[in-house]
Design a protein around this motif. Structure first.
Motif, short mmCIF file in Angstrom:
data_model
loop_
_atom_site.label_atom_id
_atom_site.label_comp_id
_atom_site.label_asym_id
_atom_site.label_seq_id
_atom_site.Cartn_x
_atom_site.Cartn_y
_atom_site.Cartn_z
N VAL A 1 -12.92 -13.68 19.68
CA VAL A 1 -11.96 -13.74 18.75
C VAL A 1 -12.67 -14.16 17.33
N SER A 2 -12.03 -13.82 16.42
CA SER A 2 -12.58 -13.90 14.84
C SER A 2 -12.89 -15.64 14.83
N SER A 3 -14.15 -15.88 14.45
CA SER A 3 -14.32 -17.41 14.18
C SER A 3 -13.39 -18.29 13.24
N PHE A 4 -13.03 -17.55 12.52
CA PHE A 4 -11.83 -18.12 11.55
C PHE A 4 -10.62 -18.65 12.47
N ASN A 5 -10.42 -17.87 13.28
CA ASN A 5 -9.05 -18.03 13.93
C ASN A 5 -9.04 -18.68 15.41
#
Lengths: 294, 470
Positions: A40-44
């Motif tokens: 999962v994208s680290s931002f999210n």
């Protein structure tokens, strides 16, 4: 003895599970099935976690749990495991977060003492390496991949023996192709080869390859010791001596009806990284299952 | 080899393969440091550009965790003499960072309230059973809610409603692939087009307001809505139409799905007085944003709401702490610090000047080309970075292109929401993708259409409707 079986999808993981459980039974090992989902994208990560919490409150399982649920049912249906229904068990599929993108999965109302289920998210090699290192598995079993890099990374970085279940057909009769030489990894490969042969109830071809026309004492002794060990185990076997390039010869003899068993390369990791290794070349060339013993 | 065991060498090689982009980035940074400073740019300005380039490379390739990238930015700014330790620390924190922190915390508090069942019922009552109407309803509700609450909160609330409706329509995923795509993209893209509508729709809007304020330009909550909200309303039916055309639904009516959803919602807990109070607190926050944001700041008001939820016991601190991404807050703080220092060192003006030198003559004859260039540049960056980081880094530069910083600032903030192309571009897209019911390639399949339409619509809108206000 601990065995890790990595599954990825319902469509392609059936053969991996079959082979994995047969090997696991042969070694009387405890078995864990792991699914590594996409990173999962680290931002999210946190907001995705919150969304998945809401999904669970509406009785939706997280992606990946369905694959593990299918694997569990597949093994129960094929009688590889015995399951127990527990009325007082988890009312729905439950994930226990054990930290670092890793969750233990407990299925709704059922349990088996023979397998554990793990869900991870992230880059596959990194997650498998972490799983193997932190839980000390002896063998990792995984389906074949067309990506050369994947094969290289599995051999190079996973700290356990690796069984790659390439194109396994349960209806075909196989033999073990046990590649031996004078390296220290050979004796363990012979032991593993014998166990796998017993698990599948099949014969073993002991293959010794020399690049020159003269077979050294070390090679001859390795082949003789392997034959002696298999004889003691009551396994039908034959010795084959060939001259040539090892990976090419193994490919020719293995065809599609052998399970290759060989020891890992004892080369310096830096040399392996830049120049490759015998097991890696065999894995790239051959279209059959292959067990590389570390 | 040199006393290292095979295992330690293998570990080292694994580290190198995992961190290769970090090593490449550092080499790029060192090479740039060795090159002479370009004419017209101060040494500090050149160094901040190097930090921006290396930080962007790290954010895109992510060889180290996001908080580590934030630390890299902050310490580089001090070590390379961009500012004093205290000066850099001050540039790290402002109302925009407060707002991002507050909105992430509010998201936790709001999502925990379980308003999704009420929203589900509301949508169905309005739209009925027709698939196209339901898709429009999902887009409209997602857009309107996200314009006030923020896209990540709304996407998390709407996702289970969409999934339930799909699941109740058919348990065989293959029979409802297009319906899945239509409904889930309605949520994701609805959230994206809505998030531009008000300053509280996204952290990027607040970052831009802060930049405008530092250039002595002010825009109130209502003024922002007057300028931007019509664009939200125009885009809602367009999103719906594009989605229905791109993924023709397998069923025109979702009778059985809707019926089962209504039964499921009816079984869920009744609305309690506590739920109403939680909604009332958010209403207070919303009113605070409208009437007091210019004096108190959007961030302070968001944090006031968080405090009220905590004092009222609507959310536990442990939940807030566990579900708030502190690393993202740290990273946004550091990108805002980068933006502030791009401006203070003169690098922003120099970069904007370089762009104008190239396209200046064309800009004089065709002024809308500046909008098009900024929109495309921002859209591309927002799709590989994050929208807030894009505005934080690009904002000070784009505001210097052309003669109207307010115009360019708004264009930048709006186009940073065009993260339609990939599953990782925007929180709403990632949330929808995490359901496992849409494929990564679907984002590109429909995203390019949405991207083209939004880009051209914005350029036309900014050069027509905004003229009424100039």
């Amino acid at each position: 003895m601990k065995i890790l079986i990595a599954v990825g999808s319902k469509e392609y993981s059936g053969p991996t599970l079959r082979v994995g459980m047969k090997v696991s039974h042969a070694f009387k090992a405890s078995t864990t099935i792991v699914d590594v989902g996409e990173k999962v994208s680290s931002f999210n990560t946190k907001v995705v976690g919150l969304a998945q919490d809401r999904m669970e409150s509406w009785d939706f399982s997280r992606p990946g749990v369905d694959v593990l649920e299918w694997a569990f049912e597949f093994l129960a249906e094929k009688k590889f495991i015995e399951t127990k229904a527990i009325k007082a068990g988890f009312p729905k599929n439950t994930l226990v977060d054990t930290g670092g993108n890793r969750s233990e999965v407990y299925l709704k109302g059922t349990v088996s003492d023979e397998v554990s289920l793990i869900l991870r998210n992230g880059e596959i090699i990194s997650e498998l390496r972490d799983e193997v290192q932190s839980h000390q598995y002896d063998v990792t079993i995984i389906g074949g991949s067309k990506k050369r890099r994947m094969a290289h990374d599995l051999i190079q970085y996973i700290d356990s023996s690796i069984f790659i279940v390439n194109n396994y057909n349960p209806d075909q009769s196989y033999k073990i192709l046990l590649a031996v030489d004078d390296s220290i990894a050979t004796s363990k490969a012979v032991q593993y080869g014998a166990r796998v042969a017993q698990a599948f109830n099949i014969d073993v071809d002991i293959l010794t390859i020399s690049k020159t026309e003269i077979f050294g004492e070390g090679y001859k002794n390795a082949a003789n010791r392997a034959a002696k060990f298999l004889r003691r185990c009551g396994i039908q076997h034959q010795n084959i001596y060939k001259i040539g390039n090892p990976s090419k010869v193994i490919k020719e003899i293995a065809g599609e009806n052998h399970i290759i068993v060989m020891g890992t390369s004892t080369r310096n990791p830096l040399k392996k990284f830049f120049k490759g290794s015998k097991p890696l070349k065999v894995m790239e060339n051959c279209q059959c299952p292959i067990l590389i013993v570390k | 080899m040199l006393g290292f065991s095979h295992r330690s060498l293998a570990n080292f090689l694994f580290w190198v393969t995992q961190k290769k982009w970090f090593l490449i980035t550092m080499m790029v940074g060192i090479i740039l440091m060795l090159l002479p400073t370009p004419d017209g740019l101060s040494l500090e300005g050149y160094r901040i550009i190097i930090i921006v380039i290396t930080a962007l490379m790290l954010i895109v390739t992510e060889p180290i965790p996001l908080p580590a990238i934030a630390l890299y930015i902050l310490i580089s700014e001090v070590y390379l003499g961009i500012g004093s330790a205290n000066g850099i620390a001050k540039s790290f924190m402002n109302d925009a960072v407060f707002f991002i922190m507050g909105s992430l915390m509010l998201a936790v508090a709001i999502i925990k309230q379980g308003w999704d069942t009420r929203i589900a019922l509301g949508i169905i009552k309005i739209t009925g059973n027709k698939t196209a109407n339901i898709a429009f309803g999902f887009t409209a509700i997602s857009a309107i809610l996200s314009s006030f609450i923020g896209e990540h909160t709304v996407a998390a609330i709407m996702l289970p409603i969409g999934m339930t409706l799909i699941h109740f329509t058919s348990e065989n995923d293959e029979k409802v692939q297009n319906i899945s795509a239509v409904l889930l993209f309605s949520i994701a893209y609805g959230c994206l087009v809505g998030s531009i509508g008000t300053p509280s729709g996204g952290g990027r809007n607040v970052i831009m307001i802060d930049y405008l304020r530092s250039s002595n330009l002010s825009i109130s909550y209502i003024d922002w809505m007057l300028l931007v909200y019509p664009l939200v309303l125009i885009q809602i039916p367009i999103v719906s139409w594009i989605l229905i055309k791109s993924f023709p639904p397998e069923y025109n009516q979702l009778d059985s799905g809707v019926r089962k959803l209504v039964v499921q919602v009816a079984k869920s807990a009744e609305l309690t007085g506590r739920n109403s109070v939680a909604a009332f607190i958010f209403l207070l926050v919303f009113l605070g944003w409208i009437f007091f944001s210019e004096t108190i700041g959007l961030g302070t008001i968001a944090l006031t709401g968080v405090l009220m939820y905590l004092v009222g016991g609507f959310v536990k601190w442990e939940d807030l702490s566990k579900n708030t991404h502190w690393g993202v807050i740290l990273l946004f703080g550091s990108t805002i610090s980068l933006g502030a220092n791009i401006k203070s060192t003169g690098a922003a003006e120099w970069l904007a000047g370089s762009v104008i030198n190239i396209i200046g003559p064309i800009l004089n004859t065709l002024p809308f080309l500046g909008d098009l260039l900024v929109t495309i540049m921002t859209t591309v960056m927002a799709n590989v970075l994050s929208s807030s980081a894009t505005v934080a880094v690009l904002g000070p530069i784009t505001m210097n292109i052309g003669n109207d910083p307010m115009h360019m600032g708004l264009v930048t903030a709006i186009s940073s929401a065009f993260g339609y192309f990939t599953a990782v571009a925007a929180p709403a897209c990632t949330i929808v993708y995490s359901s496992g019911m849409v494929k990564a390639k679907d984002f590109l399949k429909v995203g390019w259409k949405m991207g083209l339409v939004s880009i051209f619509l914005l350029v036309i809108y900014a050069n027509t409707y905004w003229l009424l206000f100039s």
